[in-house]
Design a protein around this motif. Structure first.
Motif, PDB file in Angstrom:
ATOM      1  N   VAL A 176      10.317   9.607  -9.617  1.00  0.00           N
ATOM      2  CA  VAL A 176       9.233   8.684  -9.960  1.00  0.00           C
ATOM      3  C   VAL A 176       8.700   8.016  -8.705  1.00  0.00           C
ATOM      4  O   VAL A 176       7.483   7.953  -8.477  1.00  0.00           O
ATOM      5  CB  VAL A 176       9.726   7.616 -10.965  1.00  0.00           C
ATOM      6  N   MET A 177       9.618   7.538  -7.867  1.00  0.00           N
ATOM      7  CA  MET A 177       9.212   6.710  -6.736  1.00  0.00           C
ATOM      8  C   MET A 177       8.477   7.494  -5.656  1.00  0.00           C
ATOM      9  O   MET A 177       7.514   6.994  -5.062  1.00  0.00           O
ATOM     10  CB  MET A 177      10.433   6.005  -6.152  1.00  0.00           C
ATOM     11  N   MET A 178       8.913   8.715  -5.380  1.00  0.00           N
ATOM     12  CA  MET A 178       8.203   9.471  -4.341  1.00  0.00           C
ATOM     13  C   MET A 178       6.792   9.833  -4.805  1.00  0.00           C
ATOM     14  O   MET A 178       5.863   9.930  -4.000  1.00  0.00           O
ATOM     15  CB  MET A 178       8.992  10.715  -3.923  1.00  0.00           C
ATOM     16  N   ARG A 179       6.616   9.969  -6.120  1.00  0.00           N
ATOM     17  CA  ARG A 179       5.279  10.248  -6.651  1.00  0.00           C
ATOM     18  C   ARG A 179       4.373   9.011  -6.584  1.00  0.00           C
ATOM     19  O   ARG A 179       3.157   9.127  -6.671  1.00  0.00           O
ATOM     20  CB  ARG A 179       5.385  10.744  -8.099  1.00  0.00           C
ATOM     21  N   GLY A 180       4.993   7.826  -6.464  1.00  0.00           N
ATOM     22  CA  GLY A 180       4.221   6.599  -6.373  1.00  0.00           C
ATOM     23  C   GLY A 180       4.024   6.102  -4.954  1.00  0.00           C
ATOM     24  O   GLY A 180       3.376   5.067  -4.743  1.00  0.00           O
ATOM     25  N   THR A 181       4.571   6.810  -3.956  1.00  0.00           N
ATOM     26  CA  THR A 181       4.426   6.390  -2.569  1.00  0.00           C
ATOM     27  C   THR A 181       3.007   6.684  -2.070  1.00  0.00           C
ATOM     28  O   THR A 181       2.471   7.772  -2.308  1.00  0.00           O
ATOM     29  CB  THR A 181       5.464   7.114  -1.692  1.00  0.00           C
ATOM     30  N   PHE A 182       2.400   5.714  -1.413  1.00  0.00           N
ATOM     31  CA  PHE A 182       0.996   5.773  -0.966  1.00  0.00           C
ATOM     32  C   PHE A 182       0.031   5.922  -2.152  1.00  0.00           C
ATOM     33  O   PHE A 182      -1.093   6.381  -1.984  1.00  0.00           O
ATOM     34  CB  PHE A 182       0.749   6.918   0.016  1.00  0.00           C
ATOM     35  N   SER A 215       7.642   0.023 -15.303  1.00  0.00           N
ATOM     36  CA  SER A 215       6.984  -0.153 -14.006  1.00  0.00           C
ATOM     37  C   SER A 215       7.760   0.596 -12.929  1.00  0.00           C
ATOM     38  O   SER A 215       8.897   1.016 -13.139  1.00  0.00           O
ATOM     39  CB  SER A 215       6.928  -1.643 -13.647  1.00  0.00           C
ATOM     40  N   TYR A 216       7.120   0.737 -11.749  1.00  0.00           N
ATOM     41  CA  TYR A 216       7.825   1.347 -10.620  1.00  0.00           C
ATOM     42  C   TYR A 216       9.072   0.540 -10.261  1.00  0.00           C
ATOM     43  O   TYR A 216      10.109   1.112  -9.916  1.00  0.00           O
ATOM     44  CB  TYR A 216       6.897   1.436  -9.410  1.00  0.00           C
ATOM     45  N   GLY A 217       8.964  -0.785 -10.357  1.00  0.00           N
ATOM     46  CA  GLY A 217      10.115  -1.619 -10.031  1.00  0.00           C
ATOM     47  C   GLY A 217      11.304  -1.335 -10.922  1.00  0.00           C
ATOM     48  O   GLY A 217      12.451  -1.316 -10.476  1.00  0.00           O
ATOM     49  N   ALA A 218      11.035  -1.099 -12.218  1.00  0.00           N
ATOM     50  CA  ALA A 218      12.122  -0.810 -13.159  1.00  0.00           C
ATOM     51  C   ALA A 218      12.710   0.577 -12.928  1.00  0.00           C
ATOM     52  O   ALA A 218      13.875   0.824 -13.227  1.00  0.00           O
ATOM     53  CB  ALA A 218      11.609  -0.922 -14.595  1.00  0.00           C
ATOM     54  N   ARG A 219      11.916   1.486 -12.362  1.00  0.00           N
ATOM     55  CA  ARG A 219      12.367   2.865 -12.165  1.00  0.00           C
ATOM     56  C   ARG A 219      12.685   3.168 -10.697  1.00  0.00           C
ATOM     57  O   ARG A 219      12.700   4.322 -10.276  1.00  0.00           O
ATOM     58  CB  ARG A 219      11.304   3.838 -12.692  1.00  0.00           C
ATOM     59  N   ARG A 220      12.981   2.123  -9.927  1.00  0.00           N
ATOM     60  CA  ARG A 220      13.219   2.301  -8.495  1.00  0.00           C
ATOM     61  C   ARG A 220      14.487   3.108  -8.221  1.00  0.00           C
ATOM     62  O   ARG A 220      14.737   3.523  -7.087  1.00  0.00           O
ATOM     63  CB  ARG A 220      13.288   0.955  -7.793  1.00  0.00           C
ATOM     64  N   GLY A 221      15.322   3.335  -9.242  1.00  0.00           N
ATOM     65  CA  GLY A 221      16.527   4.135  -9.055  1.00  0.00           C
ATOM     66  C   GLY A 221      16.297   5.618  -9.248  1.00  0.00           C
ATOM     67  O   GLY A 221      17.259   6.395  -9.186  1.00  0.00           O
ATOM     68  N   HIS A 222      15.053   6.028  -9.490  1.00  0.00           N
ATOM     69  CA  HIS A 222      14.781   7.463  -9.694  1.00  0.00           C
ATOM     70  C   HIS A 222      13.778   7.954  -8.660  1.00  0.00           C
ATOM     71  O   HIS A 222      12.604   7.603  -8.691  1.00  0.00           O
ATOM     72  CB  HIS A 222      14.245   7.722 -11.102  1.00  0.00           C
ATOM     73  N   HIS A 223      14.265   8.789  -7.754  1.00  0.00           N
ATOM     74  CA  HIS A 223      13.424   9.234  -6.632  1.00  0.00           C
ATOM     75  C   HIS A 223      12.235  10.077  -7.087  1.00  0.00           C
ATOM     76  O   HIS A 223      11.185  10.063  -6.449  1.00  0.00           O
ATOM     77  CB  HIS A 223      14.261  10.023  -5.622  1.00  0.00           C
ATOM     78  N   HIS A 260       0.833  -1.205   0.000  1.00  0.00           N
ATOM     79  CA  HIS A 260       0.000   0.000   0.000  1.00  0.00           C
ATOM     80  C   HIS A 260       0.868   1.255   0.000  1.00  0.00           C
ATOM     81  O   HIS A 260       0.499   2.280  -0.577  1.00  0.00           O
ATOM     82  CB  HIS A 260      -0.914   0.032   1.231  1.00  0.00           C
ATOM     83  N   ILE A 261       2.015   1.182   0.675  1.00  0.00           N
ATOM     84  CA  ILE A 261       2.861   2.360   0.865  1.00  0.00           C
ATOM     85  C   ILE A 261       3.839   2.547  -0.282  1.00  0.00           C
ATOM     86  O   ILE A 261       3.993   3.639  -0.831  1.00  0.00           O
ATOM     87  CB  ILE A 261       3.651   2.240   2.195  1.00  0.00           C
ATOM     88  N   SER A 262       4.518   1.461  -0.643  1.00  0.00           N
ATOM     89  CA  SER A 262       5.630   1.531  -1.595  1.00  0.00           C
ATOM     90  C   SER A 262       5.133   1.521  -3.034  1.00  0.00           C
ATOM     91  O   SER A 262       4.150   0.851  -3.349  1.00  0.00           O
ATOM     92  CB  SER A 262       6.561   0.339  -1.354  1.00  0.00           C
ATOM     93  N   PRO A 263       5.823   2.235  -3.938  1.00  0.00           N
ATOM     94  CA  PRO A 263       5.442   2.183  -5.357  1.00  0.00           C
ATOM     95  C   PRO A 263       5.654   0.779  -5.902  1.00  0.00           C
ATOM     96  O   PRO A 263       6.714   0.188  -5.712  1.00  0.00           O
ATOM     97  CB  PRO A 263       6.406   3.172  -6.025  1.00  0.00           C
ATOM     98  N   ALA A 264       4.647   0.234  -6.576  1.00  0.00           N
ATOM     99  CA  ALA A 264       4.766  -1.115  -7.134  1.00  0.00           C
ATOM    100  C   ALA A 264       3.831  -1.248  -8.326  1.00  0.00           C
ATOM    101  O   ALA A 264       2.796  -0.589  -8.406  1.00  0.00           O
ATOM    102  CB  ALA A 264       4.426  -2.169  -6.081  1.00  0.00           C
ATOM    103  N   GLY A 265       4.226  -2.098  -9.259  1.00  0.00           N
ATOM    104  CA  GLY A 265       3.363  -2.397 -10.391  1.00  0.00           C
ATOM    105  C   GLY A 265       3.425  -1.349 -11.482  1.00  0.00           C
ATOM    106  O   GLY A 265       4.407  -0.618 -11.639  1.00  0.00           O
ATOM    107  N   SER A 266       2.338  -1.256 -12.249  1.00  0.00           N
ATOM    108  CA  SER A 266       2.315  -0.379 -13.420  1.00  0.00           C
ATOM    109  C   SER A 266       2.103   1.075 -13.008  1.00  0.00           C
ATOM    110  O   SER A 266       1.601   1.370 -11.928  1.00  0.00           O
ATOM    111  CB  SER A 266       1.210  -0.826 -14.375  1.00  0.00           C
TER     112      SER A 266
END
Length: 552
Positions: free
Chosen positions: A378-384, A368-376, A339-345
């Motif tokens: 993208v990832m902070m926008r996908g949190t929650f 996917s978020y998993g493929a872009r986990r090295g870019h903050h 629910h918290i972490s960016p995951a999936g499409s």
């Protein structure tokens, strides 16, 4: 040979090398009635929820009535000669998570496919099937046993090696099927051999996700639904028009064992793993320049230098009090790291999707978020941003939304509005906060959104530790208290003083100020549990602690 010798020597030194002439001595004895052992799955939302095979239909049908408040329906699929309905299996995937270490279940899946194929059974046309082993050796022994051709015949073609469906990398369902599901509110199902099935993880179109053994995955693809008893009703009909039941295609343990003995040997593993790090031609063709430190490529939307160390000094600045923080989210029980972490499409209309399009990334290339986990960014926008999360600050809305005053928006956008105001944030939740995979971005993203403290009824142990490691203060309501008993709302402000002088597991006072100016305080337990964790927290997180020690 060295590994074999070491294993034997160690086993003998530890006293668990089997000598057939010596009666083993056990410290305790357990008894198990084998007649009570039945085939099982897990689901439909949590991996810890075991369901016996004969009960799967009952569990799903009860959920349909009680959780989703709807009766079973079937609807036509545009441009197709079939319809689909609630409980139809739209994804059946053999995944890498569980099968690499257990060739028996892969061989069993192949034998189910062989028996089914010989009887003329095919997967239902609405099922998206895939085979993604965790090891290339799996392909070798399935081919040698003559089973891969049968898996191919019933839809389980090799799609690659490694994480796929159970982390949301199944790819989209066929457009007409996705449209039929979403326009009619169908509760579609997935059956996968993975080990995680939290809400929103497998596919945005699929709400009920069951974990099963690979041979059961194949059988469910043939059956195509979870609404009927899997034992007493037919899987399908043979090419001769005869009903086929699960027992007709299920291999015996003896068949599985005999097949394994005939298709596996040590040389297969040696051949595949001798040059495991060499990679294929695509990997070898990547143009790289050696350097002592990583050269950040400007403009990359996959990897970027994260902002964790901006403004960092050799001596930690005192950790300040948390004053008049606003809640970013008020959540219920069993909020998982999914629910918290960016995951999936990545959805096109999400903050992450909009950011990618602003940086000239076409929707087809979102990955996917998993493929872009090295870019903050993208990832902070996908949190929650999980599509199934329910923030009590915006009742009646499902998905990663929050509220800034009376304005409702995406959690990321609301967090940035508060950041622009200089307002710290808190997250409030119920029991078992942070269960699931111990994903680092669940803590990293929380930190980057500006959340200073998380106040809950109980934590999953690893996520609690990860929050401390990212400089986020974990607080726990005292026994008998919760967000509900205290009547906490999205309009409250929270002040936590004495943060710089905290001690492990001490009680702290949280002052709550209401929208009308009235206030009250409650005590919470500081879940910084050890002196080491306190050091990390006072340094601003474990990354800062480690870097300062390296620099010193």
């Amino acid at each position: 040979e060295d590994q074999i010798a070491l294993t034997e020597a160690y086993a003998k030194a530890q006293g668990f090398w089997i000598d057939p002439s010596v009666e083993p001595v056990f410290t305790s004895t357990l008894e198990l009635d084998l007649s009570t052992v039945v085939p099982s799955l897990a689901g439909p939302k949590r991996p810890q929820d075991r369901v016996s095979l004969p009960d799967v239909d009952d569990v799903f049908n009860a959920d349909l009535a009680n959780t989703y408040k709807k009766a079973q329906q079937r609807v036509p699929v545009e441009g197709k000669d079939f319809d689909i309905g609630d409980g139809d299996v739209t994804i059946a995937a053999i995944t890498s998570c569980t099968n690499t270490s257990n060739p028996g279940v892969l061989v069993a899946a192949g034998l189910v496919a062989k028996k089914a194929n010989e009887l003329g059974l095919k997967p239902k046309p609405w099922v998206k099937t895939s085979l993604a082993p965790g090891s290339q050796v799996v392909t070798d022994y399935l081919v040698r046993a003559g089973l891969q051709e049968h898996l191919d015949a019933v839809g389980f073609n090799l799609v690659g090696y490694g994480c796929t469906t159970c982390i949301g990398n199944s790819g989209p369902l066929a457009e007409p099927i996705s449209k039929a599901i979403n326009e009619n509110g169908l509760v579609a199902a997935a059956v996968i051999s993975g080990n995680r099935n939290f809400e929103g993880r497998v596919s945005p179109d699929v709400r009920a996700n069951f974990l099963a053994s690979p041979p059961l995955v194949v059988a469910y693809a043939l059956k195509g639904t979870v609404i009927e008893d899997f034992i007493s009703t037919p899987i399908g009909q043979s090419k001769d028009g005869v009903d086929v039941y699960l027992k007709d295609i299920w291999p015996s343990n003896a068949e599985v064992h005999a097949t394994m003995m005939g298709c596996m040997d040590r040389a297969m593993f040696q051949a595949r793993y001798a040059d495991v790090y060499k990679g294929d031609v695509h990997w070898q063709a990547i143009d790289v320049t050696g350097s002592e430190t990583y050269s950040w490529r400007a403009g990359s939307t996959y990897v970027a230098n994260p902002p964790y160390f901006e403004g960092m000094t050799m001596t930690p600045a005192p950790v300040g009090d948390i004053v008049e923080a606003k809640p970013l989210a008020i959540l219920g029980d069993s909020i998982t790291t999914d629910h918290i972490s960016p995951a999936g499409s990545i959805k096109a209309d999400s903050p992450a999707g909009k950011w990618l399009m602003e940086h000239q990334v076409a929707k087809a290339d979102f990955n996917s978020y998993g493929a872009r986990r090295g870019h903050h960014e993208v990832m902070m926008r996908g949190t929650f941003a999980n599509i199934r999360i329910k923030n009590e600050m915006v009742p009646g809305i499902e998905g990663g939304m929050s509220r800034y005053g009376s304005d409702v928006g995406a959690i990321y956008d609301v967090a940035m509005q508060h950041k622009a105001d200089g307002t710290p944030l808190v997250v409030i939740a119920g029991k078992e906060y942070g269960t699931g995979s111990s994903r680092d971005w669940a803590a990293k993203g929380t930190n980057l959104l500006g959340v200073r403290a998380v106040i809950v009824e109980s934590f999953e142990r690893i996520h609690r530790s990860n929050l401390v490691g990212m400089g986020v203060l974990p607080l726990q309501f005292l026994e008998g208290e919760s967000r509900e008993t205290l009547g906490l709302t999205g309009d409250d402000s929270f002040t936590i003083r004495g943060v710089a002088g905290l001690k492990p597991r001490q009680d702290v006072e949280v002052e709550v100020t209401r929208a009308d100016g009235s206030s009250f305080t409650f005590k919470a337990l500081c879940r910084i549990d050890t002196a080491n964790e306190l050091e990390y927290f006072l340094n601003g997180g474990i990354l800062h602690y480690v870097l300062r020690n390296l620099a010193a």
